[in-house]
Design a protein around this motif. Sequence first.
Motif, PDB file in Angstrom:
ATOM      1  N   GLU A   1      28.428  98.754  83.434  1.00 21.99           N
ATOM      2  CA  GLU A   1      28.488  97.293  83.465  1.00 21.99           C
ATOM      3  C   GLU A   1      27.103  96.641  83.472  1.00 21.99           C
ATOM      4  OE1 GLU A   1      29.095  98.820  87.682  1.00 21.99           O
ATOM      5  OE2 GLU A   1      29.951  99.280  85.745  1.00 21.99           O
ATOM      6  N   ALA A   2      26.047  97.445  83.603  1.00 22.70           N
ATOM      7  CA  ALA A   2      24.681  96.896  83.626  1.00 22.70           C
ATOM      8  C   ALA A   2      23.902  97.182  82.346  1.00 22.70           C
ATOM      9  CB  ALA A   2      23.924  97.459  84.815  1.00 22.70           C
ATOM     10  N   LYS A   3      24.378  98.075  81.507  1.00 23.65           N
ATOM     11  CA  LYS A   3      23.634  98.486  80.307  1.00 23.65           C
ATOM     12  C   LYS A   3      23.390  97.345  79.330  1.00 23.65           C
ATOM     13  CE  LYS A   3      24.792 103.369  80.207  1.00 23.65           C
ATOM     14  NZ  LYS A   3      25.455 104.438  79.451  1.00 23.65           N
TER      15      LYS A   3
ATOM     16  N   GLU B   1      16.404  92.527  75.488  1.00 23.09           N
ATOM     17  CA  GLU B   1      17.832  92.855  75.518  1.00 23.09           C
ATOM     18  C   GLU B   1      17.969  94.345  75.835  1.00 23.09           C
ATOM     19  OE1 GLU B   1      20.587  90.844  74.715  1.00 23.09           O
ATOM     20  OE2 GLU B   1      19.244  89.107  74.617  1.00 23.09           O
ATOM     21  N   ASN B   2      18.965  94.693  76.627  1.00 23.20           N
ATOM     22  CA  ASN B   2      19.295  96.085  76.956  1.00 23.20           C
ATOM     23  C   ASN B   2      18.113  96.852  77.553  1.00 23.20           C
ATOM     24  OD1 ASN B   2      21.884  95.544  75.940  1.00 23.20           O
ATOM     25  ND2 ASN B   2      21.206  96.027  73.883  1.00 23.20           N
ATOM     26  N   TYR B   3      17.487  96.252  78.534  1.00 24.96           N
ATOM     27  CA  TYR B   3      16.371  96.847  79.283  1.00 24.96           C
ATOM     28  C   TYR B   3      16.804  98.197  79.827  1.00 24.96           C
ATOM     29  CZ  TYR B   3      12.323  96.546  82.479  1.00 24.96           C
ATOM     30  OH  TYR B   3      11.142  96.735  83.144  1.00 24.96           O
ATOM     31  N   ASN B   4      15.928  99.226  79.722  1.00 23.17           N
ATOM     32  CA  ASN B   4      16.342 100.560  80.158  1.00 23.17           C
ATOM     33  C   ASN B   4      15.263 101.362  80.907  1.00 23.17           C
ATOM     34  OD1 ASN B   4      14.600 101.421  78.153  1.00 23.17           O
ATOM     35  ND2 ASN B   4      16.234 101.957  76.729  1.00 23.17           N
ATOM     36  N   ASN B   5      14.144 100.739  81.252  1.00 23.90           N
ATOM     37  CA  ASN B   5      13.037 101.362  81.990  1.00 23.90           C
ATOM     38  C   ASN B   5      12.212 102.354  81.190  1.00 23.90           C
ATOM     39  OD1 ASN B   5      13.521 100.072  84.526  1.00 23.90           O
ATOM     40  ND2 ASN B   5      15.152 101.532  84.914  1.00 23.90           N
TER      41      ASN B   5
ATOM     42  N   TYR C   1      11.932  86.927  87.872  1.00 21.75           N
ATOM     43  CA  TYR C   1      12.810  87.527  86.873  1.00 21.75           C
ATOM     44  C   TYR C   1      14.231  86.993  87.011  1.00 21.75           C
ATOM     45  CZ  TYR C   1      14.407  90.530  90.685  1.00 21.75           C
ATOM     46  OH  TYR C   1      14.921  90.980  91.872  1.00 21.75           O
ATOM     47  N   ARG C   2      14.942  87.107  85.909  1.00 24.52           N
ATOM     48  CA  ARG C   2      16.381  86.832  85.877  1.00 24.52           C
ATOM     49  C   ARG C   2      16.996  87.886  84.963  1.00 24.52           C
ATOM     50  NH1 ARG C   2      20.256  82.591  86.565  1.00 24.52           N
ATOM     51  NH2 ARG C   2      22.027  83.010  85.220  1.00 24.52           N
ATOM     52  N   ILE C   3      18.017  88.555  85.489  1.00 28.83           N
ATOM     53  CA  ILE C   3      18.729  89.555  84.709  1.00 28.83           C
ATOM     54  C   ILE C   3      20.162  89.077  84.543  1.00 28.83           C
ATOM     55  CG2 ILE C   3      19.409  91.969  84.519  1.00 28.83           C
ATOM     56  CD1 ILE C   3      17.216  92.575  86.610  1.00 28.83           C
ATOM     57  N   ASP C   4      20.576  88.891  83.303  1.00 25.89           N
ATOM     58  CA  ASP C   4      21.956  88.501  82.991  1.00 25.89           C
ATOM     59  C   ASP C   4      22.679  89.703  82.417  1.00 25.89           C
ATOM     60  OD1 ASP C   4      21.965  85.622  83.607  1.00 25.89           O
ATOM     61  OD2 ASP C   4      20.450  85.524  82.031  1.00 25.89           O
ATOM     62  N   PHE C   5      23.918  89.895  82.837  1.00 24.24           N
ATOM     63  CA  PHE C   5      24.735  91.018  82.400  1.00 24.24           C
ATOM     64  C   PHE C   5      25.893  90.508  81.568  1.00 24.24           C
ATOM     65  CE2 PHE C   5      22.828  92.087  86.490  1.00 24.24           C
ATOM     66  CZ  PHE C   5      22.139  93.233  86.159  1.00 24.24           C
ATOM     67  N   LYS C   6      26.086  91.090  80.403  1.00 25.53           N
ATOM     68  CA  LYS C   6      27.171  90.665  79.511  1.00 25.53           C
ATOM     69  C   LYS C   6      28.547  91.086  80.027  1.00 25.53           C
ATOM     70  CE  LYS C   6      24.218  90.448  75.482  1.00 25.53           C
ATOM     71  NZ  LYS C   6      22.943  90.827  76.062  1.00 25.53           N
ATOM     72  N   SER C   7      28.577  92.005  80.993  1.00 33.74           N
ATOM     73  CA  SER C   7      29.840  92.499  81.531  1.00 33.74           C
ATOM     74  C   SER C   7      30.477  91.529  82.519  1.00 33.74           C
ATOM     75  CB  SER C   7      29.615  93.830  82.248  1.00 33.74           C
ATOM     76  OG  SER C   7      28.832  93.623  83.414  1.00 33.74           O
TER      77      SER C   7
END
Length: 101
Positions: free
Chosen positions: A36-38, A56-60, A82-88
């Motif tokens: 749900e975070a990918k 988009e699709n940050y993965n470290n 920072y702000r992280i938005d999740f499409k899930s």
Amino acid sequence: VTIDVTGQVFVYNALSPNGDGLNEVLFIEYIALLEEAKNNTVRIFNRWGDVVYEAENYNNTSIAFRGISTSGDAIPAGTYFYRIDFKSGLPAKTGFFSLRR
């Protein structure tokens, strides 16, 4: 065998992209492991609210903030937000971190 990865997305609060191999990227725990975070959008803002980095699709690993703006400029040391938005549908995560050079 099924392995379920559980946990919450956690953003570490500092990075030092100085080439010593330690804390070179803004590390976001579990962002690439939890289904749900990918699918995410990560935005980083300076103190005036300007977006200095967006991905988009940050993965470290291949997609990670390394102290370089989206336009390719080195960002000065300081405090960023920072702000992280999740499409899930997971709630957005916000906070701040320190960038040291």
